[in-house]
Each structure stands twice: as structure tokens, then as C-alpha cells.
Design a protein around this motif. Structure first.
Motif, short mmCIF file in Angstrom:
data_model
loop_
_atom_site.label_atom_id
_atom_site.label_comp_id
_atom_site.label_asym_id
_atom_site.label_seq_id
_atom_site.Cartn_x
_atom_site.Cartn_y
_atom_site.Cartn_z
N PHE A 87 15.90 28.69 0.71
CA PHE A 87 15.88 27.03 -0.34
C PHE A 87 16.66 26.75 0.32
O PHE A 87 16.11 24.98 0.34
CB PHE A 87 16.64 27.68 -1.58
N ALA A 88 18.33 26.30 0.65
CA ALA A 88 18.77 25.42 1.27
C ALA A 88 18.45 25.29 2.50
O ALA A 88 18.80 24.12 2.89
CB ALA A 88 20.14 26.57 1.69
N GLY A 89 17.82 25.95 3.12
CA GLY A 89 17.13 25.29 4.82
C GLY A 89 15.45 24.44 4.56
O GLY A 89 15.72 23.41 5.62
N GLN A 90 15.30 23.96 2.79
CA GLN A 90 14.19 23.16 3.00
C GLN A 90 14.37 22.28 2.26
O GLN A 90 14.40 20.99 1.98
CB GLN A 90 13.32 24.82 2.61
N ILE A 91 15.00 22.21 0.94
CA ILE A 91 15.83 21.47 0.11
C ILE A 91 15.68 19.86 0.51
O ILE A 91 15.56 19.19 0.11
CB ILE A 91 17.14 21.26 -0.55
N PRO A 92 16.56 19.99 1.83
CA PRO A 92 17.15 18.51 2.03
C PRO A 92 16.50 17.78 2.18
O PRO A 92 15.79 16.54 2.15
CB PRO A 92 17.89 18.88 3.62
N THR A 93 14.73 18.13 2.97
CA THR A 93 13.52 17.76 3.22
C THR A 93 13.09 17.15 1.89
O THR A 93 12.12 15.95 2.40
CB THR A 93 12.68 18.82 3.73
N MET A 146 2.60 29.50 0.42
CA MET A 146 4.14 29.71 1.55
C MET A 146 4.92 30.66 1.37
O MET A 146 5.30 31.22 2.77
CB MET A 146 4.07 28.25 2.33
N PRO A 147 5.81 30.55 0.49
CA PRO A 147 6.67 31.17 0.07
C PRO A 147 6.80 33.13 0.41
O PRO A 147 7.40 33.96 0.49
CB PRO A 147 7.40 30.97 -0.86
N PHE A 148 5.59 33.58 0.67
CA PHE A 148 5.22 34.99 0.93
C PHE A 148 6.11 35.08 1.80
O PHE A 148 6.64 36.52 2.26
CB PHE A 148 3.86 34.89 0.83
N MET A 149 6.44 33.94 4.16
CA MET A 149 6.90 34.71 4.09
C MET A 149 8.45 34.96 4.24
O MET A 149 8.93 35.85 5.24
CB MET A 149 6.85 33.87 5.15
N MET A 159 8.14 21.53 -0.74
CA MET A 159 8.29 21.86 -2.01
C MET A 159 8.31 23.84 -1.83
O MET A 159 8.26 24.43 -2.88
CB MET A 159 6.27 22.16 -2.60
N ALA A 160 8.68 24.36 -0.41
CA ALA A 160 9.27 25.25 0.30
C ALA A 160 10.25 25.88 -0.83
O ALA A 160 10.32 26.61 -1.17
CB ALA A 160 8.80 25.66 1.81
N PRO A 161 11.52 24.82 -0.82
CA PRO A 161 12.26 25.59 -1.09
C PRO A 161 12.40 26.16 -2.18
O PRO A 161 12.58 27.20 -2.93
CB PRO A 161 13.29 24.01 -1.02
N PHE A 162 11.08 25.57 -3.45
CA PHE A 162 11.46 25.70 -4.38
C PHE A 162 10.34 27.27 -4.42
O PHE A 162 10.77 28.07 -5.38
CB PHE A 162 10.65 24.53 -5.81
N GLY A 163 9.54 26.94 -3.53
CA GLY A 163 8.69 28.64 -3.51
C GLY A 163 9.73 29.58 -3.12
O GLY A 163 9.71 30.57 -3.68
N SER A 164 10.82 29.24 -2.25
CA SER A 164 11.21 30.55 -1.53
C SER A 164 12.07 30.63 -3.16
O SER A 164 12.90 32.20 -2.93
CB SER A 164 12.10 30.32 -0.93
N LEU A 165 13.19 29.84 -3.77
CA LEU A 165 14.27 30.36 -4.47
C LEU A 165 13.11 31.32 -5.25
O LEU A 165 13.25 32.10 -6.19
CB LEU A 165 14.18 28.56 -5.63
N LEU A 166 11.65 30.75 -5.99
CA LEU A 166 10.80 31.23 -7.01
C LEU A 166 10.43 32.41 -6.71
O LEU A 166 10.68 33.50 -7.22
CB LEU A 166 10.02 30.59 -7.60
N ALA A 167 9.87 32.89 -5.38
CA ALA A 167 9.45 33.89 -5.35
C ALA A 167 11.03 35.52 -4.92
O ALA A 167 10.57 36.30 -4.88
CB ALA A 167 8.87 33.55 -3.15
N GLY A 168 11.63 35.24 -4.79
CA GLY A 168 13.04 35.22 -4.53
C GLY A 168 13.50 36.29 -5.38
O GLY A 168 13.66 37.02 -6.45
N ALA A 169 13.76 35.13 -6.30
CA ALA A 169 13.65 35.78 -8.01
C ALA A 169 12.50 36.49 -8.94
O ALA A 169 12.97 37.71 -9.37
CB ALA A 169 13.47 34.12 -9.31
#
Length: 443
Positions: free
Chosen positions: A68-74, A252-255, A372-382
Motif C-alpha cells: 500500500f505504501a509503495g503504491q498510494i503516492p501514485t 493484481m495484488p495476488f503477487m 488501485m493496487a495499494p488498496f488491493g494490497s491492503l485488502l489482500a493483506g487483510a
């Protein structure tokens, strides 16, 4: 006899020469060579960062937070970056972004090799990379048209660029797995930092016709509004970006979850992670090559539709699998579907968008892809923290299939808007012209 034996290979070479036609442009050849080296380092860093976070914390939630941190600025800055890209000389912008990215990777290397790196520092440096990417990605996508010059070769350049990305995605994780196992994550970051020199050199060697900086017509806010209005009212781009955003959010956040599959589901280590990422890269590479072999952008909207469904189905089956070999084969499917949708969407959008709005439109493409991936990363992690990684990819894959079904309902209206544009560009023939050619062919 010798001449007859040589003939088929020559014919074969000529038959498929269109697959690399964008390389006839010297600037694109330089970019292709420099990026090929740099992207291997980029993928090494992605794998090393995930493994480092998981080794330090053992937390699926923190993997999502770092993503999330790596992608939210984008996501937050891409629209403003798009305005800047439409105003500035794009090559100079890219030199600066690549130089700053090198500094970021070398800082990660120094802290990791000194064994003093902490999760807050990883989050901070990942955020810096996201800030750089907010300007780099729309700048790089918009710069493609200047490198290939002939717009007819743009689709091929995007496909070759995707092939390059996925060759690096295949090689980078495999090398990262070996390097991490042998000497640790820090050396992956160091290699990445040094690899940026290749793309910086390639940019400096290009011969780009000098052009004055684009002067703003109106304020930044006015240009933001103009770009947003174009994206939201032009149905083909609006529909493609909506599907793309959904797939980026859910699929995408499957990675981010691959370290969990490698260690907990398949009871492996960094080598297993490298195999999983590499298998996905092989599938994506095959997809990119198939797109490079295409002679026209016609039919790509169908590929966008099918790729979302294939991507979702691959994720669902991967979540159900407990066999490493079967899962590696499914990663091929996942990688193919992911890249087919990404590259096909990029090609259609770049073909349709006018030059004066290219930077802003590609910034929204960047938002849909990376933002959109940071939200996906956060969602996937949760979700993985609550239900486990396998159930998480089953859920997210189901949303990708639902998106493909929705896109199917929009496809007829999208094609109706695109057809006159393609006719004007000579991509699609006028009905009368087509009928005349067919009539002549029957005689």
C-alpha cells in the motif's frame, strides 16, 4: 539443393518480421536495450522487498501495508503528474525519475546490508518509490510515441515493451531467489540501483528532435478538469479503465501474497517464491509475444474481455490448488491473462487518445494500474490475515470474472464509438470500400 533448404527459413523470417517492426526505430532500440537490463533489477527488488518484510515480521498484513505504501503516492499524484508530463520535455523527466529511483534502491541496499533496516524504513523508502513512479510511468508511456515516431508501430512497441517487462519478470525473480538464498536481500537492491545506469545512458544517447516545453493553456486545475472530463465522457476509454481498475484492485495484488504461498502452502523458501513469480512471468511473456505477432489493433477489445475472465479463473484455481506443479501451471495462466489485458488496454487507449491529452490520459491509466493496487494490497493483506491466502485469491478472482461479464455488456456500445475513429485512421475499412474489395476478390 542448398538454396531450396534455405528458402523456408528466409520465408519464415520475413513472415514474422512484423513482430519486431518497432525496433527499426533507433530510439526505441536504445530504450529496449537499457530497460531490459534495468527491469531485471526492478523485479529483483520486488521479490527481495516482499521476502525481507515477511522474514522480519512473518505478517501477511504488513506485506499488504508495505505494498500500500509503495503504491498510494501514485494514486494520489498521478493526475497532477499527467499535467506535468503534457507540459515538460519527457526525456529529461525520465532521466530524473530513473536517477532518483537508483538512489532509492541504493539506500535500501545500504540499510539492508548494514543489518539496521526496519519495517518503518522499508515503508518510507517504498513510499518514495511510489512518488517517483507517479511521474515516471505516465512519462514513459507517453514517451513511446516519440520513440517510434510512426503511430502504426505503436501497438508493436507496446507489445515489445511488454515482452521486455515479462522477460525481466521471468529472469529477475529467478536471480533474486538465488541471490537471497546465497547472500541476502541487500545485494538484490544494490544490483537494482546499479542497473538504472543502463536506462539513463540509453535515454541520453537518443536523438530526439528538440521541442520547446509545452506551455500550459489554462491553470493546472483547468487541465486536470479537461483530462478528467475526456476520460469520463469518452466511452471506450472510460469502460476500459473501469475494468482495468477493478482487475488492478482485486486481481493484481495476488503477487503480494506469493511469499505466503511459497512458505506456508508449499512449505518452501525464496527459491519457491522465485519459481512462482517466474512461472507467472513466463505466461505474461507468452502473452506479450502473441500480441507482438498481431498486425493490427483490431480485435483487442475482445482480448481485454477474455483476458479478465482468464485471469480471474486462473486465480480461483490457484487458490484451490495444493500441488506445486499444478500451481506453477496455473501461474502461467494467471500471468498470460494479466499481461494480455494490460497490454491490450494500453494499446487501444494509446491508439485512440489525442497527443495533447496523452500525458493526462496515461496518468489515469497509471492510476488504474498502479494506483488501485495499494488498496488491493491492503485488502489482500487483510483478507489473507482473516481467511488465509488461498481463500483470498479465490474471492478476488471471482471479482475479475464479474468484471469481464460487465465489460461484455458494454462491448457493443464501445465498438460503435471506436469504429469511426478506426475508419479515419485507416485501421478499419469503410463498408463500401470493403464491399468493393470483397467483390473484386470473388472474380
Amino acid at each position: 539443393m542448398v538454396e531450396q533448404a534455405a528458402q523456408p527459413s528466409t520465408t519464415l523470417f520475413g513472415r514474422y518480421s512484423h513482430a519486431w517492426r518497432a525496433l527499426r526505430h533507433s530510439n526505441f532500440r536504445l530504450f529496449f536495450a537499457g530497460q531490459s537490463i534495468s527491469l531485471i533489477g526492478t523485479w529483483m527488488t520486488r521479490v527481495a522487498t516482499s521476502w525481507l518484510v515477511y522474514r522480519l515480521t512473518g505478517s501477511a498484513l504488513l506485506l499488504g501495508i508495505v505494498g500500500f505504501a509503495g503504491q498510494i503516492p501514485t494514486f494520489l499524484l498521478a493526475p497532477f503528474a499527467g499535467v506535468l508530463v503534457d507540459r515538460l520535455e519527457r526525456r529529461n523527466l525520465l532521466v530524473w525519475t530513473q536517477a532518483l529511483a537508483a538512489v532509492q534502491s541504493l539506500a535500501m541496499a545500504a540499510l539492508t546490508l548494514a543489518k539496521v533496516i526496519t519495517v518503518p524504513e522499508i515503508i518510507a523508502l517504498s513510499s518514495l518509490q511510489g512518488l517517483i513512479n507517479a511521474f515516471d510511468m505516465p512519462g514513459r508511456q507517453s514517451f513511446l510515441i516519440q520513440m517510434v515516431e510512426d503511430k502504426q508501430d505503436l501497438g508493436n512497441a507496446i507489445a515489445l515493451n511488454s515482452s521486455m517487462v515479462n522477460m525481466a519478470r521471468l529472469v529477475g525473480p529467478a536471480i533474486a531467489g538465488v541471490v537471497i538464498g546465497a547472500v541476502g536481500e541487500g545485494y538484490c537492491f544494490a544490483i537494482d540501483g546499479i542497473s538504472y545506469l543502463a536506462v539513463i545512458l540509453s535515454l541520453l544517447l537518443m536523438r530526439i528532435a528538440a521541442a520547446p516545453a509545452r506551455r500550459a493553456i489554462g491553470s493546472t486545475i483547468d487541465q486536470l478538469k479537461e483530462g478528467w472530463s475526456y476520460v469520463t465522457t469518452f466511452r471506450p476509454i472510460r469502460t476500459i479503465l473501469t475494468l482495468f481498475a477493478l482487475v488492478s484492485l482485486m486481481g493484481m495484488p495476488f503477487m503480494v501474497l506469493m511469499p505466503i504461498f511459497a512458505s506456508q502452502v508449499f512449505h518452501g523458501g525464496p527459491h519457491t517464491l522465485g519459481y512462482l513469480m517466474g512461472a507467472s512471468g513466463v505466461g505474461a511473456l507468452v502473452s506479450a509475444i502473441s500480441l507482438a505477432l498481431r498486425k493490427s489493433v483490431r480485435g483487442l477489445t475482445t482480448m481485454i474481455q477474455l483476458s479478465a475472465a482468464l485471469f480471474g479463473a486462473g486465480l480461483i484455481l490457484f487458490g484451490l490448488s495444493r500441488n506445486l506443479i499444478v500451481s506453477l501451471l496455473l501461474m502461467l495462466v494467471v500471468g498470460f491473462g494479466m499481461m494480455q489485458g494490460l497490454a491490450a488496454s494500453n494499446t487501444v487507449i494509446q491508439t485512440l487518445v489525442p497527443e495533447d491529452k496523452r500525458g493526462r490520459v496515461m496518468s489515469y491509466y497509471t492510476m488504474a494500474f498502479v494506483g488501485m493496487a495499494p488498496f488491493g494490497s491492503l485488502l489482500a493483506g487483510a483478507l489473507a490475515h482473516r481467511f488465509g491466502a488461498p481463500h483470498t485469491v479465490i474471492i478476488t478472482g471471482s471479482f475479475c470474472i464479474a468484471g469481464a461479464i460487465w465489460f461484455t455488456t458494454e462491448l457493443k456500445a464501445v465498438r460503435a464509438v471506436m469504429r469511426p475513429i478506426y475508419v479515419e485512421m485507416g485501421i478499419v475499412k469503410q463498408p463500401l470500400e470493403q464491399a468493393v474489395e470483397e467483390s473484386a476478390g470473388t472474380r
